[in-house]
Design a protein around this motif. Structure first.
Motif, mmCIF file in Angstrom:
data_model
loop_
_atom_site.group_PDB
_atom_site.id
_atom_site.type_symbol
_atom_site.label_atom_id
_atom_site.label_comp_id
_atom_site.label_asym_id
_atom_site.label_seq_id
_atom_site.Cartn_x
_atom_site.Cartn_y
_atom_site.Cartn_z
ATOM 1 N N MET A 82 0.834 -1.209 0.000
ATOM 2 C CA MET A 82 0.000 0.000 0.000
ATOM 3 C C MET A 82 0.868 1.258 0.000
ATOM 4 S SD MET A 82 -1.141 2.610 2.163
ATOM 5 C CE MET A 82 -0.954 1.956 3.804
ATOM 6 N N TYR A 83 1.946 1.259 0.780
ATOM 7 C CA TYR A 83 2.841 2.420 0.800
ATOM 8 C C TYR A 83 3.524 2.606 -0.557
ATOM 9 C CZ TYR A 83 2.337 3.433 5.740
ATOM 10 O OH TYR A 83 1.840 3.816 6.955
ATOM 11 N N ARG A 84 3.762 1.502 -1.251
ATOM 12 C CA ARG A 84 4.314 1.617 -2.603
ATOM 13 C C ARG A 84 3.312 2.310 -3.528
ATOM 14 N NH1 ARG A 84 8.070 3.163 -5.716
ATOM 15 N NH2 ARG A 84 8.185 2.086 -7.734
ATOM 16 N N SER A 85 2.017 2.033 -3.347
ATOM 17 C CA SER A 85 0.985 2.717 -4.139
ATOM 18 C C SER A 85 0.993 4.210 -3.865
ATOM 19 C CB SER A 85 -0.396 2.135 -3.807
ATOM 20 O OG SER A 85 -0.495 0.794 -4.223
ATOM 21 N N LYS A 86 1.202 4.588 -2.623
ATOM 22 C CA LYS A 86 1.279 6.014 -2.296
ATOM 23 C C LYS A 86 2.500 6.649 -2.943
ATOM 24 C CE LYS A 86 -1.379 6.250 1.988
ATOM 25 N NZ LYS A 86 -2.338 7.225 1.449
ATOM 26 N N ASP A 87 3.628 5.916 -2.952
ATOM 27 C CA ASP A 87 4.832 6.455 -3.587
ATOM 28 C C ASP A 87 4.630 6.641 -5.091
ATOM 29 O OD1 ASP A 87 6.084 6.430 -1.140
ATOM 30 O OD2 ASP A 87 7.061 4.492 -1.453
#
Length: 695
Positions: A409-414
């Motif tokens: 999910m944090y990769r999606s934000k990045d």
């Protein structure tokens, strides 16, 4: 009191009710009449102010170009407003530019001192006519309120008639109401006479009410047959006790069910909570192992939910979460599990599903969430970042699958938010990188390890440097230079951007102020200003404090805000922006065209400049759609009285395009890369000396 005491109880009660209702009606009538007079007069003045504002706006061009005929035609439009008897448009020095009068009312007059009041018994309002915050004239309207006075007398007559009718109704109602009190008393007296005359003690007084008269009937019946009364009281007590026991038992059962539900469900949305989700996930893993099936875990985080929650209030934020939960449920099968893990985080368990189908579900979820949501009259735009882990490849237990989905999910934000990403093993290193960078960022803020670079902004026609934008840079002792594109989004997510902004603002004001003194140049400074200042409701105070401590003149400072800050009905943000403008500071919208802005909000806000996002400038000369967008933005801004800055100008072709369409300023590598304050000083001194030699 003696008069009341000499009458029967029926007449006494009827008189008391009539006096009370008459007093209430009298006060209500007077209050209504006074309020109607005040409100109608206020409405008349407000209508005159609205008409004055409309005439003033329509007369700006006439005053500017000294077109008295146009101004007279504008005033002539008041002929349909029968209450307006005269109107004048005055020049800036008080002279009559154009006038209008109805009938024989004189044209000349003396300009009143107050903004509103009366002249010769007639109401008037006067309002300034302004162009770009400069007063170019005054509009004065004069109204004859004879018709209004006639309406007031007519309304007073209606109110008086209603008052008289209300008194008649009150008399009839009081006659009926007194019977509610006197009838039980008379019936009790009749029963007592029958018992006395017939010696029949089996008779009982009927209890017609639960007030003092009812208690009197109870006492009377107790006197007739005390034994029977006690037996009845015991029976009633037993029945009441049984009812209480039954009620208490039902309450305990309901409370137990409620506690059990709260233990396994979210109290706000009614969805499964973390405990239930972990339990069902582990059960699904065990079943998938036996049947050799796949399952997927989706970890969702709502993008920028905190901004909405802090700006519009937690009550609206709770309703938004409930709406999100409802939309998520519509995207899932009945066999899937949806849970709220806390805050704005949700999790979805898709049992017995292939990874390809998981992507379809994730796409359906993102499309559903991005649709506008209408909450309490606010049209809100939201998106979600999703991380996906798949059993068995991404973990063998519930904790690992959920952790890896969180990492994805944090990769999606990045990647820019509003997307979904499948977990990959190398993502753990990104999470570790994020934690390390966050710790370093906190130390950098504490130890003031940031540097400022300044990128020139040039006049589009003369290419003279008119201002600079302050850009923050960070050089770590171990890693060297760290890109702003990496640490700025992290600072926003961790709540650290407020401190960075304040440091940049103070340092930039101090350095540019010294540069202004040394070079004797009226250089403008632009500084990025994050939404966190407005969330903390201290934006104007922070700016004022910085200007005072650094001695920087407010008229040479421009704050760049993001377009996403200008959401619908963000009234407090608008108030803070106006407080900043009152200090002389200009407001600019950065990266215009990348979020949601309506023309009505742009017109209402105290803005000075629009900065066209470099994503539109980049393809000028190659993409016809971007050329249309840039040309439209420039025209729109100029029509609203705003300046335009083109960001990211890197080629001569891009510059020629924005110059041809009358862009005000350009900023980009073509005419100046970001540079430290020393290089900026040398550049300005060199250009200043060159201009001196040329002159």
């Amino acid at each position: 009191m003696k008069i009341l005491g000499s009458n029967s109880i029926r007449k006494t009660l009827q008189m008391v009710l009539l006096i009370t209702s008459s007093a209430a009606l009298t006060l209500t009538t007077l209050g209504f009449a006074v309020n109607d007079w005040i409100s109608s007069r206020h409405q008349m003045m407000e209508r005159m102010r609205s008409q004055a504002a409309i005439i003033g706006n329509n007369s700006v061009a006439a005053l500017t170009f000294e077109d008295q005929d146009s101004a007279a035609r504008t005033l002539a439009s008041l002929h349909s407003e029968t209450e307006i008897v005269a109107a004048w448009i005055l020049t800036g020095d008080g002279g009559i530019f154009a006038s209008y009068h109805r009938g024989r009312y004189p044209v000349s007059f003396n300009l009143p001192d107050n903004q509103s009041g009366s002249i010769d018994g007639r109401l008037y309002v006067q309002m300034p006519i302004e162009l770009d915050a400069e007063r170019v004239g005054t509009i004065v309207l004069l109204s004859d309120h004879t018709q209004w006075q006639e309406q007031q007398w007519f309304r007073a007559g209606i109110v008086l008639a209603l008052f008289i009718m209300s008194l008649l109704v009150a008399a009839l109602v009081s006659s009926r109401l007194q019977r509610l009190v006197t009838d039980p008393v008379l019936k009790l007296a009749q029963t007592a006479r029958r018992i006395t005359q017939n010696q029949d003690y089996s008779l009982r007084a009927d209890k017609l009410s639960r007030d003092e008269i009812g208690r009197l009937a109870d006492d009377f019946n107790e006197m007739v047959n005390q034994v029977q009364m006690r037996d009845n009281e015991l029976k009633r007590a037993q029945e009441q006790l049984e009812e209480k026991v039954a009620e208490r038992t039902a309450e305990l059962e309901e409370l137990a069910n409620r506690f059990e539900h709260q233990a396994y469900h979210d109290s706000l949305t009614g969805l499964a909570n973390r405990i239930t989700f972990d339990h069902r996930l582990q059960e699904s893993i065990d079943l998938a192992k036996r049947q050799n099936n796949h399952l997927s875990v989706l970890f969702l985080d709502l993008d920028r939910f905190k901004v909405i929650n802090d700006t519009l209030g937690h009550a609206l934020g709770d309703k938004l979460l409930i709406e999100v939960a409802s939309r998520l449920e519509e995207c899932l099968r009945s066999s899937d599990t949806l849970a709220r893990l806390g805050g704005d985080e949700f999790a979805i368990l898709l049992s017995d599903i292939e990874p390809g189908a998981t992507g379809d579900v994730a796409a359906k979820v993102t499309e559903s969430i991005v649709m506008p949501m209408l909450i309490d009259g606010h049209q809100l735009h939201l998106s979600t970042s999703i991380g996906i882990s798949v059993f068995p490849g991404d973990g063998q237990d519930a904790a690992t699958l959920l952790k890896n989905a969180d990492t994805a999910m944090y990769r999606s934000k990045d990647k820019g938010r509003n997307c979904f990403t499948f977990f990959e093993s190398n993502m753990n290193s990104r999470v570790e990188r994020r934690l390390v960078l966050e710790n370093k960022l906190r130390r950098a803020i504490k130890d003031s390890l940031f540097f400022l670079y300044y990128q020139p902004k040039r006049d589009c026609e003369t290419l003279e440097i008119t201002g600079v934008e302050a850009l923050v840079r960070w050089r770590d002792s171990q890693e060297g230079w760290i890109s702003p594109g990496e640490f700025i989004p992290l600072a926003e997510e961790c709540g650290l951007i407020h401190a960075i902004d304040q440091c940049v603002l103070e340092t930039a004001c101090r350095e540019i102020r010294q540069l202004q003194r040394d070079c004797n140049l009226p250089l403008h400074l632009s500084v990025n200003f994050s939404p966190s200042h407005f969330i903390h409701h201290d934006a104007a105070q922070q700016v004022a404090k910085t200007l005072q401590s650094t001695g920087y003149p407010g008229q040479y400072l421009e704050l760049e805000i993001t377009e996403s800050l200008l959401g619908p009905d963000a009234g407090d943000v608008h108030r803070q922006l106006r407080a900043i403008r009152d200090q002389g500071v200009e407001i600019s919208i950065d990266d215009f065209g990348t979020a949601y802005s309506s023309l009505s909000r742009l017109k209402q806000l105290p803005l000075n400049t629009l900065k066209i996002d470099q994503s539109f400038v980049r393809d000028l000369g190659q993409d016809a759609d971007d050329e249309i967008l840039v040309r439209t933005i420039i025209t729109l801004a100029h029509n609203l009285g705003l300046k335009v800055v083109a960001e990211g100008v890197e080629t001569r072709e891009q510059y020629e395009f924005v110059k041809h369409h009358h862009c005000d300023m350009v900023q980009g590598f073509l005419y100046g890369r970001p540079m430290p304050i020393e290089e900026l000083r040398e550049l300005l001194v060199e250009r200043h000396d060159a201009q001196g030699r040329a002159s």
